[in-house]
Design an enzyme around this catalytic site. Structure first.
Site, short mmCIF file in Angstrom:
data_model
loop_
_atom_site.label_atom_id
_atom_site.label_comp_id
_atom_site.label_asym_id
_atom_site.label_seq_id
_atom_site.Cartn_x
_atom_site.Cartn_y
_atom_site.Cartn_z
CG ASP A 345 -53.24 68.94 15.27
OD1 ASP A 345 -52.98 68.66 16.46
OD2 ASP A 345 -52.88 68.24 14.32
CD GLU A 346 -55.75 67.20 11.41
OE1 GLU A 346 -55.96 67.20 10.18
OE2 GLU A 346 -54.88 66.49 11.94
#
Ligand code: ACM
Length: 538
Positions: A345-346
């Site tokens: 993620d991210e």
């Protein structure tokens, strides 16, 4: 003479008969079964089907727990019986001996038996039959029996959770329950990286998950602020990378022995641990521990703030993949479950092409160690194998991409399941970047309709993440998790058509006494009609 003798016998027998008759009357009338209505009990999650018969079974000092003698010599059922005895002993003060038996036991006892072949019950379903004389729990598997034991536990008065002897009576409403989960994956995620939580806290969380029939604990073991699992081939990950946490506290980590102990504790509760090593972003703790992992060959500083999206592994260095292979190999050896979570993620400072290349390579590494990869929904940018799983948290397009690739989803919408989201604007702990999530909002949604284009057959289950940027101790974990997690557990277990907020909130309110007996530091939401004394007794 003979007739005088007979007369004598008759006159001597008469008072004795009266005496025995009176004794029998007393023993029957002193403890008649109390009428109880099984349909009015406050079970969470709500069972699939239930028939009430209006009476009750009473647990007494003579009650034994009998388990069916196993055909294969395994002692798993005896361990389940012992788990139940250990739960019930402190509050009842009863001895509750556990014995194996080839036949159903006599009246007054509890009986646990396997009865393979009931396809509808599946891996975790169970059947419970309670009469005035017997409690019989049956399932296809020990896991099913374990879920059913939680039902027995919730059918007893809340004081059963007390660690000290309580007066009772210990009655279970009579009737039958046939129950099985809607989804195979019903989990919680705990971030032990932003703040570290020790083995005892994790075990307590596991016990609370078990109470609501959850079957997965996902541990977020690494992030920018801390690396929390010993990797013997890269010892500085914990020596340096585990030495702090958000706010600059001393952090900590699990040795492999401690981690194995957590895995085993969870296994005994039929809960699978999913370890997560977040990458290529969220990796500052590793980048600070080993200069060689950085593209410029320089170690970063340890980080104790709460920003995200600023770190990345160097995706075109061979050392990076050697490092990941070592980490996944050691982690796989500690993981009896099928999954390794690789985050994903991210990764805001990883170029998109590099990110895709990286996830594809890591997927192969995970597979080479005999495991299936899970990643947050961004991983659907890569080419996923059918056995990989995407965890939806925010991006509906990513969730749809998972469906298009034939990959299953775990549903963790931040606006509904993120346990670090504040209840409302007055909540002192937590954040609100996704939403304020009151107890009603956390309950009123359906995973099978939440994202257009994603339906029940695409979904493995539901998981509730608790990120811990603002959470520092067990009471704070409990305050953010409860009662919302109980609602998520019901969403994962009970068919959508059987769920209704107006009915649920009353049932939940009657769990107050259970929370108190278990010393759960729950949030007393004003939306819930809390009832301290309620126990479902009629
Ligand atoms: C996430 O909340 N970054 C998965």
């Amino acid at each position: 003479m003979a007739s005088a003798m007979r007369n004598y016998q008759r006159t001597a027998l008469f008072p004795a008969l009266i005496f025995f008759f009176l004794m029998a009357m007393i023993s029957c009338t002193s403890e008649p079964p109390t009428p109880k209505d099984l349909s009015k009990e406050n079970l969470i999650p709500k069972p699939v089907s239930l028939t009430a018969t209006g009476s009750s079974f009473r647990l007494t000092e003579n009650t034994g727990i009998y388990v069916q003698t196993p055909s294969d010599g395994s002692n798993e059922l005896t361990q389940l019986g012992q788990y139940l005895a250990d739960l019930l002993k402190p509050a009842t003060g009863f001895p509750l001996p556990v014995n194996a038996t080839r036949e159903a036991p006599s009246a007054g006892n509890i009986y646990l038996a396997l009865s393979a072949g009931d396809a509808e019950l599946g891996e975790e379903g169970y059947e419970l039959e309670v009469t005035e004389s017997l409690v019989k729990l049956s399932a296809n598997t020990p896991a099913g029996l374990f879920r059913g034991l939680q039902t027995i536990r919730q059918l007893l008065p809340p004081a059963i959770e007390s660690k000290k002897v309580q007066p009772g009576p210990w009655e279970i409403a009579s009737g039958a329950i046939r129950d099985y989960p809607a989804y195979v994956h019903r989990g919680a995620m705990l971030d032990v990286s932003r703040h570290f939580f020790g083995v005892d806290d994790v075990k307590r969380y596991i016990d609370l998950l078990a109470f609501y029939k959850l079957n997965v604990l996902h541990l977020h073991l690494s992030d920018d602020q801390g690396w929390r699992i010993e990797i013997k081939s890269w010892p500085n990950l914990t020596a340096h990378g585990g030495s702090t946490e958000v706010g600059g506290g001393e952090g900590g980590y699990y040795t492999q022995e401690q981690y194995a102990d957590i895995v085993q504790y969870a296994q005994a509760r039929y809960i699978t641990l999913i370890p997560e090593i977040d990458m290529p972003g969220h990796t500052n703790a590793a980048l600070a521990s080993y200069a060689v992992l950085n593209c410029d060959g320089k170690a970063t500083e340890l980080y104790t703030g709460i920003e995200v999206g600023f770190s990345t592994l160097c995706t075109d260095k061979d050392t990076t993949y050697k490092f990941i292979d070592d980490v996944i190999r050691e982690l796989s050896a500690l993981t009896p479950g099928p999954y390794i979570h690789i985050g994903g993620d991210e990764s805001h400072v990883t170029r998109k092409d590099d990110y895709i290349y990286f996830i594809n390579k890591v997927q192969d590494i995970v597979r080479s160690h005999g495991k299936q990869m899970i990643g947050w929904d961004e991983i659907t940018l890569a080419s996923l194998n059918p056995g990989s799983v995407a965890q939806f948290w925010a991006n509906a397009d990513n969730a749809k991409a998972a469906v298009e690739q034939g990959v299953k989803l775990i549903m963790s919408p931040a606006k509904k399941t993120y346990l670090d989201m504040q209840y409302d604007s007055t909540t002192a702990l937590g954040l609100h970047w996704a939403a304020y999530v009151e107890v009603d909002s956390a309950y009123i949604w359906d995973p099978a309709t939440y994202v257009k284009g994603v339906s029940k057959e695409n979904i493995l289950g539901v998981e509730s993440p608790l990120w811990t940027e603002t959470i520092t101790n067990m009471d704070e974990i409990e305050y953010m998790a409860f009662p919302r997690l109980a609602g998520h557990a019901e969403i994962g277990w009970t068919p959508a058509a059987e769920r209704n907020w107006e009915e649920y909130k009353v049932r939940l309110g009657r769990h107050e006494a259970r929370f108190n007996a278990m010393r759960v530091a729950f949030y007393p939401s004003p939306l819930i009609p809390w009832e301290e004394e309620a126990s479902g007794d009629q």
